[in-house]
Design a protein around this motif. Structure first.
Motif, PDB file in Angstrom:
ATOM      1  N   ARG A 195       1.037  -1.279   0.200  1.00 26.67           N
ATOM      2  CA  ARG A 195      -0.036   0.217  -0.344  1.00 26.67           C
ATOM      3  C   ARG A 195       0.965   1.562  -0.058  1.00 26.67           C
ATOM      4  O   ARG A 195       2.087   1.521   0.621  1.00 26.67           O
ATOM      5  CB  ARG A 195      -0.349   0.052   1.310  1.00 26.67           C
ATOM      6  N   LEU A 196       0.552   1.786  -0.813  1.00 29.25           N
ATOM      7  CA  LEU A 196       1.000   3.291  -0.325  1.00 29.25           C
ATOM      8  C   LEU A 196       0.080   4.519   0.281  1.00 29.25           C
ATOM      9  O   LEU A 196      -1.270   4.235   0.260  1.00 29.25           O
ATOM     10  CB  LEU A 196       1.126   4.553  -2.258  1.00 29.25           C
ATOM     11  N   ARG A 197       0.485   5.450   1.007  1.00 35.34           N
ATOM     12  CA  ARG A 197      -0.546   5.945   2.066  1.00 35.34           C
ATOM     13  C   ARG A 197      -0.517   7.667   2.511  1.00 35.34           C
ATOM     14  O   ARG A 197       1.504   8.252   1.813  1.00 35.34           O
ATOM     15  CB  ARG A 197       0.320   5.472   3.995  1.00 35.34           C
ATOM     16  N   LEU A 198      -0.378   8.377   2.463  1.00 33.12           N
ATOM     17  CA  LEU A 198      -0.616   9.659   2.673  1.00 33.12           C
ATOM     18  C   LEU A 198      -1.733   9.954   4.177  1.00 33.12           C
ATOM     19  O   LEU A 198      -2.437   9.381   4.692  1.00 33.12           O
ATOM     20  CB  LEU A 198      -1.698  10.725   1.911  1.00 33.12           C
ATOM     21  N   TRP A 199      -0.608  10.820   4.320  1.00 33.33           N
ATOM     22  CA  TRP A 199      -0.587  11.005   6.425  1.00 33.33           C
ATOM     23  C   TRP A 199      -0.852  12.314   6.680  1.00 33.33           C
ATOM     24  O   TRP A 199       0.186  12.359   6.397  1.00 33.33           O
ATOM     25  CB  TRP A 199      -0.465   9.962   6.815  1.00 33.33           C
ATOM     26  N   ASN A 200      -1.432  13.219   7.261  1.00 38.98           N
ATOM     27  CA  ASN A 200      -0.586  14.440   8.170  1.00 38.98           C
ATOM     28  C   ASN A 200      -0.275  15.466   6.577  1.00 38.98           C
ATOM     29  O   ASN A 200       0.477  16.162   6.645  1.00 38.98           O
ATOM     30  CB  ASN A 200       0.337  14.538   8.834  1.00 38.98           C
ATOM     31  N   LYS A 201      -2.200  15.664   5.339  1.00 40.44           N
ATOM     32  CA  LYS A 201      -1.667  16.839   4.443  1.00 40.44           C
ATOM     33  C   LYS A 201      -0.843  16.769   3.310  1.00 40.44           C
ATOM     34  O   LYS A 201      -0.703  16.538   2.269  1.00 40.44           O
ATOM     35  CB  LYS A 201      -1.790  18.038   5.023  1.00 40.44           C
ATOM     36  N   ASP A 202       0.393  16.088   3.883  1.00 41.59           N
ATOM     37  CA  ASP A 202       1.578  15.979   2.994  1.00 41.59           C
ATOM     38  C   ASP A 202       2.730  14.744   3.316  1.00 41.59           C
ATOM     39  O   ASP A 202       3.932  14.738   3.025  1.00 41.59           O
ATOM     40  CB  ASP A 202       2.033  17.251   3.465  1.00 41.59           C
ATOM     41  N   VAL A 203       1.844  13.597   4.676  1.00 43.00           N
ATOM     42  CA  VAL A 203       3.663  12.923   4.386  1.00 43.00           C
ATOM     43  C   VAL A 203       3.340  11.482   3.150  1.00 43.00           C
ATOM     44  O   VAL A 203       2.231  11.126   4.223  1.00 43.00           O
ATOM     45  CB  VAL A 203       3.407  12.439   6.005  1.00 43.00           C
ATOM     46  N   TYR A 204       4.038  11.399   2.687  1.00 47.39           N
ATOM     47  CA  TYR A 204       3.398  10.895   1.605  1.00 47.39           C
ATOM     48  C   TYR A 204       4.476   9.248   2.311  1.00 47.39           C
ATOM     49  O   TYR A 204       5.715   9.133   2.392  1.00 47.39           O
ATOM     50  CB  TYR A 204       3.929  10.120   0.190  1.00 47.39           C
ATOM     51  N   THR A 205       4.237   8.010   2.008  1.00 46.15           N
ATOM     52  CA  THR A 205       4.797   7.024   2.505  1.00 46.15           C
ATOM     53  C   THR A 205       4.546   5.916   1.775  1.00 46.15           C
ATOM     54  O   THR A 205       3.106   4.903   1.360  1.00 46.15           O
ATOM     55  CB  THR A 205       4.418   5.957   3.868  1.00 46.15           C
ATOM     56  N   ALA A 206       5.575   4.950   1.571  1.00 42.15           N
ATOM     57  CA  ALA A 206       5.745   3.650   0.693  1.00 42.15           C
ATOM     58  C   ALA A 206       4.908   2.048   2.589  1.00 42.15           C
ATOM     59  O   ALA A 206       6.307   2.237   2.618  1.00 42.15           O
ATOM     60  CB  ALA A 206       5.696   3.198  -0.244  1.00 42.15           C
ATOM     61  N   LEU A 207       3.497   2.115   1.890  1.00 40.04           N
ATOM     62  CA  LEU A 207       4.066   1.323   3.633  1.00 40.04           C
ATOM     63  C   LEU A 207       4.844  -0.575   3.329  1.00 40.04           C
ATOM     64  O   LEU A 207       4.143  -1.204   3.208  1.00 40.04           O
ATOM     65  CB  LEU A 207       2.954   0.399   3.891  1.00 40.04           C
ATOM     66  N   THR A 208       6.094   0.059   3.184  1.00 38.12           N
ATOM     67  CA  THR A 208       6.790  -1.442   3.113  1.00 38.12           C
ATOM     68  C   THR A 208       7.292  -2.169   4.376  1.00 38.12           C
ATOM     69  O   THR A 208       6.692  -1.911   5.779  1.00 38.12           O
ATOM     70  CB  THR A 208       8.098  -0.811   2.925  1.00 38.12           C
ATOM     71  N   SER A 209       8.017  -3.312   4.361  1.00 41.13           N
ATOM     72  CA  SER A 209       8.361  -3.345   6.362  1.00 41.13           C
ATOM     73  C   SER A 209       8.531  -2.476   6.628  1.00 41.13           C
ATOM     74  O   SER A 209       8.220  -2.711   8.054  1.00 41.13           O
ATOM     75  CB  SER A 209       9.506  -4.929   5.930  1.00 41.13           C
ATOM     76  N   LYS A 210       9.339  -1.361   6.976  1.00 38.41           N
ATOM     77  CA  LYS A 210       9.758  -0.523   7.191  1.00 38.41           C
ATOM     78  C   LYS A 210       9.093   0.791   6.891  1.00 38.41           C
ATOM     79  O   LYS A 210      10.077   0.529   5.601  1.00 38.41           O
ATOM     80  CB  LYS A 210      11.389  -0.369   7.391  1.00 38.41           C
ATOM     81  N   PRO A 211       8.349   1.662   7.026  1.00 39.77           N
ATOM     82  CA  PRO A 211       7.809   1.537   6.005  1.00 39.77           C
ATOM     83  C   PRO A 211       8.578   3.542   5.111  1.00 39.77           C
ATOM     84  O   PRO A 211       9.805   3.328   6.339  1.00 39.77           O
ATOM     85  CB  PRO A 211       7.268   3.019   7.131  1.00 39.77           C
ATOM     86  N   THR A 212       9.152   3.587   3.879  1.00 43.97           N
ATOM     87  CA  THR A 212       9.642   4.009   3.274  1.00 43.97           C
ATOM     88  C   THR A 212       9.451   5.506   2.864  1.00 43.97           C
ATOM     89  O   THR A 212       8.692   5.631   2.662  1.00 43.97           O
ATOM     90  CB  THR A 212       9.460   4.235   1.841  1.00 43.97           C
ATOM     91  N   PRO A 213       9.837   6.654   3.645  1.00 41.92           N
ATOM     92  CA  PRO A 213       9.251   7.908   3.240  1.00 41.92           C
ATOM     93  C   PRO A 213       9.424   8.338   1.428  1.00 41.92           C
ATOM     94  O   PRO A 213      10.318   8.289   1.256  1.00 41.92           O
ATOM     95  CB  PRO A 213      10.243   9.125   3.647  1.00 41.92           C
ATOM     96  N   LEU A 214       8.438   8.595   1.091  1.00 42.66           N
ATOM     97  CA  LEU A 214       8.805   9.489   0.001  1.00 42.66           C
ATOM     98  C   LEU A 214       8.372  10.505  -0.159  1.00 42.66           C
ATOM     99  O   LEU A 214       7.547  11.674   0.505  1.00 42.66           O
ATOM    100  CB  LEU A 214       7.620   9.057  -0.599  1.00 42.66           C
ATOM    101  N   LEU A 215       9.301  11.447  -1.122  1.00 41.82           N
ATOM    102  CA  LEU A 215       9.078  13.157  -1.536  1.00 41.82           C
ATOM    103  C   LEU A 215       8.572  13.277  -2.719  1.00 41.82           C
ATOM    104  O   LEU A 215       9.369  12.528  -4.167  1.00 41.82           O
ATOM    105  CB  LEU A 215      10.383  13.345  -1.336  1.00 41.82           C
ATOM    106  N   LEU A 216       7.519  13.632  -2.967  1.00 39.54           N
ATOM    107  CA  LEU A 216       6.436  14.170  -3.958  1.00 39.54           C
ATOM    108  C   LEU A 216       6.944  15.802  -4.763  1.00 39.54           C
ATOM    109  O   LEU A 216       6.891  16.580  -3.722  1.00 39.54           O
ATOM    110  CB  LEU A 216       5.432  13.158  -3.930  1.00 39.54           C
ATOM    111  N   ARG A 217       7.205  15.552  -5.875  1.00 42.33           N
ATOM    112  CA  ARG A 217       7.297  17.280  -6.013  1.00 42.33           C
ATOM    113  C   ARG A 217       6.145  17.768  -6.735  1.00 42.33           C
ATOM    114  O   ARG A 217       5.947  19.184  -5.610  1.00 42.33           O
ATOM    115  CB  ARG A 217       7.781  17.494  -7.334  1.00 42.33           C
ATOM    116  N   VAL A 218       4.776  17.318  -7.262  1.00 41.37           N
ATOM    117  CA  VAL A 218       3.463  17.738  -6.929  1.00 41.37           C
ATOM    118  C   VAL A 218       3.049  16.942  -6.263  1.00 41.37           C
ATOM    119  O   VAL A 218       3.001  15.936  -6.333  1.00 41.37           O
ATOM    120  CB  VAL A 218       3.551  17.538  -8.683  1.00 41.37           C
ATOM    121  N   LYS A 219       1.924  17.603  -6.002  1.00 40.33           N
ATOM    122  CA  LYS A 219       1.070  16.460  -4.265  1.00 40.33           C
ATOM    123  C   LYS A 219      -0.574  15.911  -5.794  1.00 40.33           C
ATOM    124  O   LYS A 219      -0.925  16.529  -6.730  1.00 40.33           O
ATOM    125  CB  LYS A 219      -0.338  17.688  -4.153  1.00 40.33           C
ATOM    126  N   PRO A 220      -0.126  14.518  -5.644  1.00 43.88           N
ATOM    127  CA  PRO A 220      -1.119  14.223  -6.331  1.00 43.88           C
ATOM    128  C   PRO A 220      -3.039  13.953  -6.207  1.00 43.88           C
ATOM    129  O   PRO A 220      -3.168  14.161  -4.724  1.00 43.88           O
ATOM    130  CB  PRO A 220      -0.564  12.418  -5.810  1.00 43.88           C
TER     131      PRO A 220
END
Length: 336
Positions: free
Chosen positions: A253-278
């Motif tokens: 799964r892919l998650r957005l949390w707290n308005k602008d915190v994007y994370t790939a929910l890997t075994s240890k969650p992977t933070p993601l930095l997106l240039r454009v808000k999808p």
């Protein structure tokens, strides 16, 4: 009485030593067979990969030829416009030359005759329009590599899935639309049957469609929501009580949390930095290749890809967050 060996149809009973020797030989034989089995598996996988790439190469060659034909047609179209514009400019130049000649001739006439014809000449000058310049800018084509892949724009059209939501899996706080294309969180818990398929602790809902092979693509509008989670999960995941939704437990799964915190929910969650808000997310599942990929359709960028070996039925996963704004499954985008 003493029995002859012939009395034993299958031969004399083995001694304990012989039995132990036979038992110890079994694992050894199994281990000896493994290299051959491995070679068979590798060869099968190699042939499958070669077949997949052969089809991809053919597809790309066809796409290349189509793009080159469009480029050639565009070149011919622009050249035709330039030729027509050149003819118009030549006519314009001729008209101007005639007017200049006429004005020069009138200037040789007496003042009274000059004033009589000047109005007509000026009107004709105003009616002459300079032809507009022709742009030679080329149109954007699929070779701009949308979503990182040359032909993915057409591939997703081929593999688009008609995903709907399964009300039998929906948590009692989730409200589904009549067409089962959108879901939002409701403040009041509904009185729904506690069937085995229904999530009862977390406000999750699954897609009605299950995938056990092939490639499938769908899009979800997330809009300006400040939290959501999208992806796939195994059909066999636990639906009751507190669970740990991770890849080890069958969730990708892919998650957005707290308005602008994007994370790939890997075994240890992977933070993601997106240039454009999808505001719309594209999800592409390749079951045989073992990949689930997420794309930002606002800038046609790749967000993240999970890699796994899938062995069970997978179903689309949705968590709309605890807000009233819905997640909406949309028709596949016709990209420009």
């Amino acid at each position: 009485p003493v029995h002859s060996p012939r009395a034993w149809p299958l031969g004399p009973p083995s001694s304990p030593a012989h039995s132990n020797g036979h038992a110890s030989a079994q694992p050894k034989l199994l281990e000896q067979k493994k290299p051959a089995e491995l070679r068979e598996k590798v060869e099968s996988r190699r042939q499958k990969i070669a077949s997949e790439f052969e089809r991809l190469h053919q597809f790309l060659q066809e796409e290349q030829q189509a793009v080159l034909r469009r480029l050639e047609d565009e070149e011919k179209e622009i050249l035709q416009k330039l030729s027509e514009n050149a003819a118009k400019l030549a006519d314009h130049s001729t008209s101007l030359s005639k007017l200049i000649t006429e004005i020069e001739e009138r200037c040789q006439q007496p003042a009274i005759d000059l004033l009589k014809g000047i109005r007509s000449t000026l009107n004709r000058c105003e009616n002459i329009r300079i032809p507009k310049a022709i742009s030679i800018e080329l149109k954007k084509d699929s070779c701009s590599f949308p979503l990182q892949h040359f032909a993915l724009k057409k591939m997703i059209k081929k593999f688009k899935a008609d995903v709907t939501l399964d009300p039998e899996t929906a948590h009692p706080n989730l409200i589904l639309s009549e067409d089962r294309k959108s879901v939002r969180f409701g403040g009041t818990r509904q009185d729904l049957p506690d069937n085995p398929e229904r999530f009862t602790y977390y406000p999750f809902v699954l897609g009605s469609e299950g995938f056990v092979s092939g490639r499938h693509y769908w899009e979800v509008e997330v809009g300006d929501k400040t939290q959501w989670t999208l992806g796939v999960c195994r059909d066999s995941v636990t639906r009751k009580g507190k669970i740990r939704p991770s890849p080890e437990d069958g969730y990708w799964r892919l998650r957005l949390w707290n308005k602008d915190v994007y994370t790939a929910l890997t075994s240890k969650p992977t933070p993601l930095l997106l240039r454009v808000k999808p505001k719309r997310i594209g999800i592409f599942l390749d079951y045989e290749l073992g990949e689930i990929s997420f794309y930002n359709l606002n800038d046609h960028s790749h967000i993240y890809t999970f890699t796994e070996t899938f062995t069970e039925k997978l179903r689309p996963f949705f968590y709309p967050g605890v807000h009233t704004t819905p997640l909406i499954i949309r028709p596949v985008t016709e990209w420009e």
